[in-house]
Design a protein around this motif. Structure first.
Motif, short mmCIF file in Angstrom:
data_model
loop_
_atom_site.label_atom_id
_atom_site.label_comp_id
_atom_site.label_asym_id
_atom_site.label_seq_id
_atom_site.Cartn_x
_atom_site.Cartn_y
_atom_site.Cartn_z
N SER A 1 0.83 -1.21 0.00
CA SER A 1 0.00 0.00 0.00
C SER A 1 0.86 1.26 0.00
CB SER A 1 -0.96 0.01 1.19
OG SER A 1 -0.25 -0.11 2.42
N ASN B 1 -10.73 -0.43 4.45
CA ASN B 1 -9.78 -1.53 4.60
C ASN B 1 -10.37 -2.63 5.46
OD1 ASN B 1 -7.31 -2.96 4.57
ND2 ASN B 1 -6.63 -1.96 6.45
N ASP C 1 -3.11 -1.45 6.20
CA ASP C 1 -2.87 -0.68 4.97
C ASP C 1 -3.58 0.66 4.88
OD1 ASP C 1 -1.05 -2.36 3.48
OD2 ASP C 1 -2.69 -3.81 3.34
N HIS C 2 -4.65 0.88 5.62
CA HIS C 2 -5.32 2.17 5.55
C HIS C 2 -4.42 3.30 6.03
CE1 HIS C 2 -6.09 0.40 9.48
NE2 HIS C 2 -6.19 1.63 9.96
#
Length: 483
Positions: free
Chosen positions: A248, A267, A316-317
């Motif tokens: 990401s 996410n 990943d956010h």
């Protein structure tokens, strides 16, 4: 390299527990032999699943470097019945490519031959090193009369992995991202929460086959709406999350769609073990329109929600939050099978996960079709899913407040963001700064930073130097209690 050999117990310095394997031991310019793992007296005090960061090989390497050692050699020591003396492959999970000190492993039989020349055995010195917690050096930590000659050839194994993306066009060039990570731990390596089972397949059914399946299912559901939605949808399964959000982080640096057209990132990381209908949603405060959207969506479900406003955690956010993109994070909670071979498919609550996907699709559709896109809001509060080593978020030691850029640079730690109202922000540090010195210690990588921060105390005033546009900037930072 030719240098004297010293034995340093487990190679640990833990001032918070009054334990120091180096106390009274001169390691400067020497080769340190250290046991893998940590004594029970330390792990028994842990609140993090029975282990502390002191047992990590990278922690031992940095500690040896801080004591002036020329190299460190790690040995397994006593093994449970039936276990082979296997030396795990070094990799990114063990630390950076260059920790600033030569780091090797040898089998027990090799270390035993060395120690027997001094009238000792590996078993005897491990028994001594594993004794009661003490304020002085381990009785097994000692200099030897041996001189080792080391010749090392280093082969770095690199692999190219891919993010897997699919785009559903909408009526405009704006889009919503629905994402998850598809990597896990392989055979465990350094991130396994079951050290005695490293080498066994860690399936990762919940972490994160559940989120990956969620992305695929949402893509199937939304596919018939191609060209009909107000905004497009980017379906993204990211690689390298377990090694530091690598997939990401790379995508937001080199996006396949214009980053300023990304309206929100949703996410899913571990959505398969819903228990007692409890669901965690993070990032609620990062988007100005999220509260009413979630209120409407949640009113139509039977879940019990624990919502968190913050957009930063070890998934990943976070890569998108650092780029000022509003985020929502869906999570069903930690469990005893986390990062273990026992995270298997048969424990997945499939009906619960499907019910949660109904909620995610409802929220995604409301964000996609809303007249106004959410505006990003920087929020301080942490999220419930922690774990990746971080210089400023969750973890160990006092609070600093930086968000590291996990893409490794040549020297230092780049800040992808600085949390508002944090000690780092109060000192004037900014996103893009590269940390090179912390409290008098040079910082070469994120692990150096994590170690230096962990060894500091709440209330310490430390001199911190960063590079900003290539020029050094130094400021005093007062470290705070983690919130």
């Amino acid at each position: 390299m030719d240098a004297p050999l010293v034995f340093a117990g487990y190679g640990i310095t833990a001032p918070e527990s009054s334990y120091d394997d180096y106390q009274g031991l001169d390691a400067k310019g020497k080769i340190v032999l250290a046991l893998r793992g940590e004594p029970h007296s330390l792990s028994a005090r842990s609140t993090e699943g029975g282990h502390t960061p002191h047992e990590w090989i990278i922690s031992k390497a940095i500690n040896a470097k801080n004591h002036g050692a020329a190299a460190i050699i790690v040995v397994n020591g006593k093994l449970p019945n039936g276990e082979e003396d296997v030396l795990p492959r070094f990799g990114d999970a063990e630390g950076p490519e260059d920790a600033g000190i030569l780091c090797l492993q040898v089998k027990n039989s090799v270390a035993d031959l060395w120690l027997q020349k001094q009238g000792k055995t590996l078993s005897e010195i491990q028994t001594a090193a594993s004794g009661a917690l003490q304020s002085s050096s381990s009785p097994a930590s000692t200099s030897t009369r041996l001189i080792l000659s080391l010749t090392v050839d280093i082969e770095r194994i690199h692999a190219n992995v891919k993010n897997i993306l699919a785009y559903l066009p909408g009526k405009t060039d704006e889009y919503v991202i629905l994402g998850a990570h598809y990597d896990h731990l392989g055979r465990g390596e350094a991130h396994s929460m079951a050290p005695s089972q490293i080498g066994q397949i860690h399936p990762g059914a919940d972490d994160n086959a559940s989120g990956t399946a969620g992305v695929l299912e949402l893509a199937r559901l939304f596919a018939p709406l191609k060209g009909q939605l107000q905004r497009g949808i980017l379906f993204a399964n990211f690689a390298g999350e377990e090694l530091g959000l690598l997939g990401s982080a790379e995508w937001v640096k080199n996006p396949t769609l214009p980053l300023d057209k990304a309206v929100a990132m949703l996410n899913m990381d571990m959505i398969g073990r819903i228990k007692d209908d409890k669901v965690y949603i993070g990032g609620l405060g990062t988007g100005t329109t999220f509260q009413p959207i979630l209120d409407q969506a949640e009113s139509n479900s039977t879940f019990k929600y624990e919502n968190s406003p913050g957009g930063y955690s070890s998934s990943d956010h976070t890569s998108f939050a650092t780029k000022r993109i509003p985020v929502l994070f869906f999570f069903s909670g930690l469990h005893s099978d986390y990062h273990k071979p026992s995270d298997t498919w048969d424990k997945i609550n499939a009906p619960g996960a499907a019910h949660l996907l109904d909620l995610v699709s409802n929220i995604a559709l409301r964000i996609d079709t809303a007249q106004d896109r959410p505006t990003y809001v920087a929020v301080e509060n942490p999220n419930p899913h922690m774990g990746t080593p971080s210089g400023g978020g969750g973890g160990y030691g006092p609070y600093f407040g930086s968000i590291p850029d996990f893409g490794q640079i040549e020297n230092g730690v780049r800040f992808s963001d600085v949390k508002p109202s944090s000690p780092a922000a109060k000192a004037g540090f900014q996103a893009g700064d590269v940390l090179i010195q912390f409290g008098g210690k040079p910082i070469k990588n994120l692990y150096d930073f994590t170690d230096a921060l962990r060894r500091s105390k709440v209330g310490d005033i430390v001199q911190v130097t960063v590079l900003r546009d290539g020029k050094p900037v130094t400021a005093s930072v007062t470290l705070e209690q983690r919130r």
